[in-house]
Design a protein around this motif. Sequence first.
Motif, PDB file in Angstrom:
ATOM      1  N   ARG A   1      -8.040 -31.148-101.726  1.00  0.00           N
ATOM      2  CA  ARG A   1      -9.590 -30.807-101.244  1.00  0.00           C
ATOM      3  C   ARG A   1      -9.188 -29.943 -99.963  1.00  0.00           C
ATOM      4  O   ARG A   1     -10.204 -29.529 -99.352  1.00  0.00           O
ATOM      5  CB  ARG A   1     -10.457 -31.910-101.096  1.00  0.00           C
ATOM      6  N   GLU A   2      -7.977 -29.676 -99.567  1.00  0.00           N
ATOM      7  CA  GLU A   2      -7.674 -28.757 -98.687  1.00  0.00           C
ATOM      8  C   GLU A   2      -8.222 -29.129 -97.132  1.00  0.00           C
ATOM      9  O   GLU A   2      -8.974 -28.515 -96.518  1.00  0.00           O
ATOM     10  CB  GLU A   2      -7.765 -27.321 -98.922  1.00  0.00           C
TER      11      GLU A   2
ATOM     12  N   GLY B   1     -18.799 -32.084 -89.792  1.00  0.00           N
ATOM     13  CA  GLY B   1     -18.466 -32.690 -90.915  1.00  0.00           C
ATOM     14  C   GLY B   1     -17.023 -33.415 -90.939  1.00  0.00           C
ATOM     15  O   GLY B   1     -16.200 -33.777 -91.722  1.00  0.00           O
ATOM     16  N   ALA B   2     -16.574 -33.589 -89.628  1.00  0.00           N
ATOM     17  CA  ALA B   2     -15.171 -34.519 -89.217  1.00  0.00           C
ATOM     18  C   ALA B   2     -15.195 -35.747 -89.384  1.00  0.00           C
ATOM     19  O   ALA B   2     -16.493 -36.299 -89.013  1.00  0.00           O
ATOM     20  CB  ALA B   2     -14.626 -33.840 -88.078  1.00  0.00           C
TER      21      ALA B   2
ATOM     22  N   ASP C   1     -15.765 -37.041 -99.822  1.00  0.00           N
ATOM     23  CA  ASP C   1     -16.900 -36.183-100.211  1.00  0.00           C
ATOM     24  C   ASP C   1     -17.607 -35.359 -99.062  1.00  0.00           C
ATOM     25  O   ASP C   1     -17.915 -35.933 -97.865  1.00  0.00           O
ATOM     26  CB  ASP C   1     -17.954 -36.528-100.943  1.00  0.00           C
ATOM     27  N   ASP C   2     -17.581 -33.978 -98.911  1.00  0.00           N
ATOM     28  CA  ASP C   2     -18.192 -33.282 -97.870  1.00  0.00           C
ATOM     29  C   ASP C   2     -17.547 -33.395 -96.582  1.00  0.00           C
ATOM     30  O   ASP C   2     -17.926 -32.885 -95.631  1.00  0.00           O
ATOM     31  CB  ASP C   2     -19.711 -33.930 -97.716  1.00  0.00           C
ATOM     32  N   LEU C   3     -16.241 -33.728 -96.545  1.00  0.00           N
ATOM     33  CA  LEU C   3     -15.507 -33.687 -95.256  1.00  0.00           C
ATOM     34  C   LEU C   3     -14.893 -32.548 -95.087  1.00  0.00           C
ATOM     35  O   LEU C   3     -14.313 -31.760 -96.046  1.00  0.00           O
ATOM     36  CB  LEU C   3     -14.386 -34.954 -95.219  1.00  0.00           C
TER      37      LEU C   3
ATOM     38  N   PRO D   1     -18.888 -38.527 -85.263  1.00  0.00           N
ATOM     39  CA  PRO D   1     -18.219 -38.003 -86.344  1.00  0.00           C
ATOM     40  C   PRO D   1     -18.312 -39.013 -87.489  1.00  0.00           C
ATOM     41  O   PRO D   1     -19.008 -39.991 -87.472  1.00  0.00           O
ATOM     42  CB  PRO D   1     -16.825 -37.982 -86.025  1.00  0.00           C
ATOM     43  N   LEU D   2     -18.196 -38.674 -88.851  1.00  0.00           N
ATOM     44  CA  LEU D   2     -18.242 -39.441 -90.012  1.00  0.00           C
ATOM     45  C   LEU D   2     -17.075 -40.540 -89.682  1.00  0.00           C
ATOM     46  O   LEU D   2     -16.240 -40.431 -89.201  1.00  0.00           O
ATOM     47  CB  LEU D   2     -18.250 -38.666 -91.141  1.00  0.00           C
TER      48      LEU D   2
END
Length: 359
Positions: free
Chosen positions: A311-312, A253-254, A279-281, A11-12
């Motif tokens: 950003r929901e 993307g988590a 960003d991009d999550l 994960p990120l």
Amino acid sequence: MGISPIPDPSPLSLCAREPHVPAERLVAEMVPPPRFDSVRFDTYIPDPKQPSQTEAVQVLSSFAAGLGGAHASGAGKKRGFLGFGKKPAAPAGPRGVYLDGGYGVGKTHLLASLWHATPAEPQYKAFGTFVELTNLVGALGFQQTVKTLGGHRLLCIDEFELDDPGDTVLVSSLLGKLVEAGVALAATSNTLPGKLGEGRFAAVDFLREIQGLSAHFRPLRIDGEDYRHRGLPEAPAPFTDEQVTKAAYATEGASLDDFPHLLEHLARVHPSRYGALTDDLKAVCLTDVAAVPDQSTALRLVVLADRLYDREIPVLTSGLPFDRLFSEEMLNGGYKKKYFRAISRLTALARDAKGLVHE
């Protein structure tokens, strides 16, 4: 033939991110956040028990319609990023409207709907939080911010920070210059410390704090309960560390971070960059959620909660439930309204994240 690299399944991590946001991005992003990109007046569902909500839609629709004209449509000399067009003639009547109500009654929905309904091209209207506006002044300087926004038709300010006297004076001075340039204003605000026991509405405080600008604003009271709790189930209980970690690895993307470490990282990143931090999550996964240790940390977490909600981005956690993040002292203090808003918004995002866990 080369061998394609194997994608990293890890994960990120929010803690690994240290974004740098140029001034140009701060200006370009002064539009309603993704959560409110598609809202309109006709998507706002008034509570039938609260006639002030229906009235607010009608008043704001008329206010938007009254902002038409050559300047609103972008006619005349086109301005560049830092250009300053010819000063427009200010129409008669109040140049601003103040949405007065508690958290969760749909003020941001209505403010964003006003932005969308105003007959001007996007580059001639701006939408941002009070914090984002002060960050813009910090990045561009006062005079350049006046020039950048002075040719706009409308400036919407969400969550005007009445609890910061220095920044309130700064922004009030900025708004005075913008009103002189013919810019229409719309705002919501929080509640001043020490005033929370007098009710959750802040129009009197707002109009007093902006001093000479008060005559330019028409207060518009919006009664109602927090819509995020209307008929909805209670927030889901936190999951286990193992469930959260497994979901993070299974969700493209988590991000996955330990909550105490994230709080430490937020202290090293300016709040103006919290939006870029996400960003991009696609989801945020946090383990070991615990009570926030102090007020400075709590206020940073409030800003992050706002950016995630805008950003929901679903939030999946282990540890304490969100209604136990802040101490009783915090919940009874001067920033009470901010903390309850954060709890409400994080609870909604936790509800959104339930589907990430597969038994």
